[in-house]
Enzyme design. Sequence first.
Site, PDB file in Angstrom:
ATOM      1  N   ASP A  83       0.844  -1.201   0.000  1.00 29.63           N
ATOM      2  CA  ASP A  83       0.000   0.000   0.000  1.00 29.63           C
ATOM      3  C   ASP A  83       0.884   1.258   0.000  1.00 29.63           C
ATOM      4  OD1 ASP A  83      -2.380   1.479   0.308  1.00 29.63           O
ATOM      5  OD2 ASP A  83      -2.142   1.529   2.488  1.00 29.63           O
ATOM      6  N   ASP A 105       2.846   4.794  -5.694  1.00 25.15           N
ATOM      7  CA  ASP A 105       2.119   6.043  -5.468  1.00 25.15           C
ATOM      8  C   ASP A 105       2.994   7.243  -5.814  1.00 25.15           C
ATOM      9  OD1 ASP A 105       0.708   8.199  -4.617  1.00 25.15           O
ATOM     10  OD2 ASP A 105       0.651   7.640  -2.495  1.00 25.15           O
ATOM     11  N   GLU A 135      -1.668   5.724  -9.170  1.00 28.72           N
ATOM     12  CA  GLU A 135      -2.560   6.718  -8.539  1.00 28.72           C
ATOM     13  C   GLU A 135      -2.359   8.091  -9.170  1.00 28.72           C
ATOM     14  OE1 GLU A 135      -2.705   6.519  -4.256  1.00 28.72           O
ATOM     15  OE2 GLU A 135      -3.083   8.670  -4.092  1.00 28.72           O
ATOM     16  N   GLY A 214      -8.906   5.544   1.382  1.00 28.86           N
ATOM     17  CA  GLY A 214      -9.563   6.348   2.408  1.00 28.86           C
ATOM     18  C   GLY A 214     -10.998   5.915   2.673  1.00 28.86           C
ATOM     19  N   SER A 216     -12.403   4.577   5.247  1.00 35.11           N
ATOM     20  CA  SER A 216     -12.953   4.868   6.581  1.00 35.11           C
ATOM     21  C   SER A 216     -13.674   6.208   6.551  1.00 35.11           C
ATOM     22  CB  SER A 216     -11.831   4.953   7.626  1.00 35.11           C
ATOM     23  OG  SER A 216     -11.150   3.731   7.718  1.00 35.11           O
ATOM     24  N   ASN A 235     -10.090   0.542   0.318  1.00 40.60           N
ATOM     25  CA  ASN A 235      -9.062   0.475   1.359  1.00 40.60           C
ATOM     26  C   ASN A 235      -9.617   0.934   2.705  1.00 40.60           C
ATOM     27  OD1 ASN A 235      -7.431  -0.123  -0.786  1.00 40.60           O
ATOM     28  ND2 ASN A 235      -5.900   1.443  -0.358  1.00 40.60           N
ATOM     29  N   ILE A 236      -9.354   0.136   3.725  1.00 40.79           N
ATOM     30  CA  ILE A 236      -9.797   0.486   5.083  1.00 40.79           C
ATOM     31  C   ILE A 236      -8.626   0.317   6.046  1.00 40.79           C
ATOM     32  CG2 ILE A 236     -11.332  -0.152   7.012  1.00 40.79           C
ATOM     33  CD1 ILE A 236     -13.031   0.908   4.776  1.00 40.79           C
ATOM     34  N   ASP A 237      -8.286   1.386   6.729  1.00 35.62           N
ATOM     35  CA  ASP A 237      -7.240   1.332   7.750  1.00 35.62           C
ATOM     36  C   ASP A 237      -7.721   1.974   9.054  1.00 35.62           C
ATOM     37  OD1 ASP A 237      -4.984   1.222   9.235  1.00 35.62           O
ATOM     38  OD2 ASP A 237      -3.689   2.283   7.854  1.00 35.62           O
TER      39      ASP A 237
END
Length: 289
Positions: A83, A105, A135, A214, A216, A235-237
């Site tokens: 990531d 990225d 990206e 992003g 969340s 994506n979840i962090d």
Amino acid sequence: MLVHIKTILKKADAEGYAVGAFNTQNLELTLAIARAAVAQRAPIIIQISETTIKYAGLKPITHIVETIAKNNTGEVPIALHLDHGKSFLVVAECIKAGFSSIHIDGSELPYDENVILTKESVAYAHKHGVWAQGELGTILGKEGLLRRKKKQIKPEEYMTDPNKAGEFVKQTKVDTFAMSIGNMHGMFVGSEKLDLKRLEEIDKKVRQPLVLHGGSGVSVRDIKQAVRYGIRVINIDTELRVAFTSAACGAAKKDPNIVDPRRLLSPAMDAVQKVVEQKIKLFGSANKA
Ligand code: G3H
Ligand code: 13P
Ligand code: ZN
């Protein structure tokens, strides 16, 4: 079972659902994410950031994810992904370590430099049978959000231009594409409004699976619409961090005499598993394993 990311994303694309890409940092987060995938019979991506590589070491964290995917999840497919890799070096190291997918990225670079770095990384990844994510556009949040408060940036100045997105994907040959459409890193409930019209335009220009960073803090409604408009990875962090730390702190507060770390970490794992299961259901990937 550990699989190549293409196995997971080709099915998601064909059937029109999104797969969760969950950030891990350690054994406990990895176990909790994997347990949720098994409970929901859902394909998932487990991803590792450069900060986590510095924290845990590349080999240890890679082996933790691989061992759990190979031994604890039966037929449920799990792919390993880098990531926000910022350099060719970290991309090459992760490919050598056995990742089936990397994110290069270059979004903070001027367009031409982003293309050069991404092209070079994609070519190297493809030579080794690995998929690459690129990206374009600035994803706000963390420091980005502070900058935004000082100087009001207009959305069109930082969000991804659909025409440029098409050009970028053609030039770089990325397999998956991440963009900025109002999504932010961190949890800013109420402020993370997605520009779905822009997403629809990007989806028309880019045939590859689209990635929403992003995740969340994005509303249930926007997530559901984004999946309809072509988002295939979310994506979840931050929500996992919040669940983990608040459960561990809660356990410590309830009994300040705890000395066995497992008594802090077990409720933390349960809390993370719960969040991951909710996300899997929301993304439409339950029972797709
Ligand atoms: O988007 C970034 C990820 O949430 C990883 O964050 O570099 O603090 O591990 P990190
Ligand atoms: P959140 O922390 O907002 O969930 O974003 C995660 C992410 O985009 C990782 O790349
Ligand atoms: Zn991200």
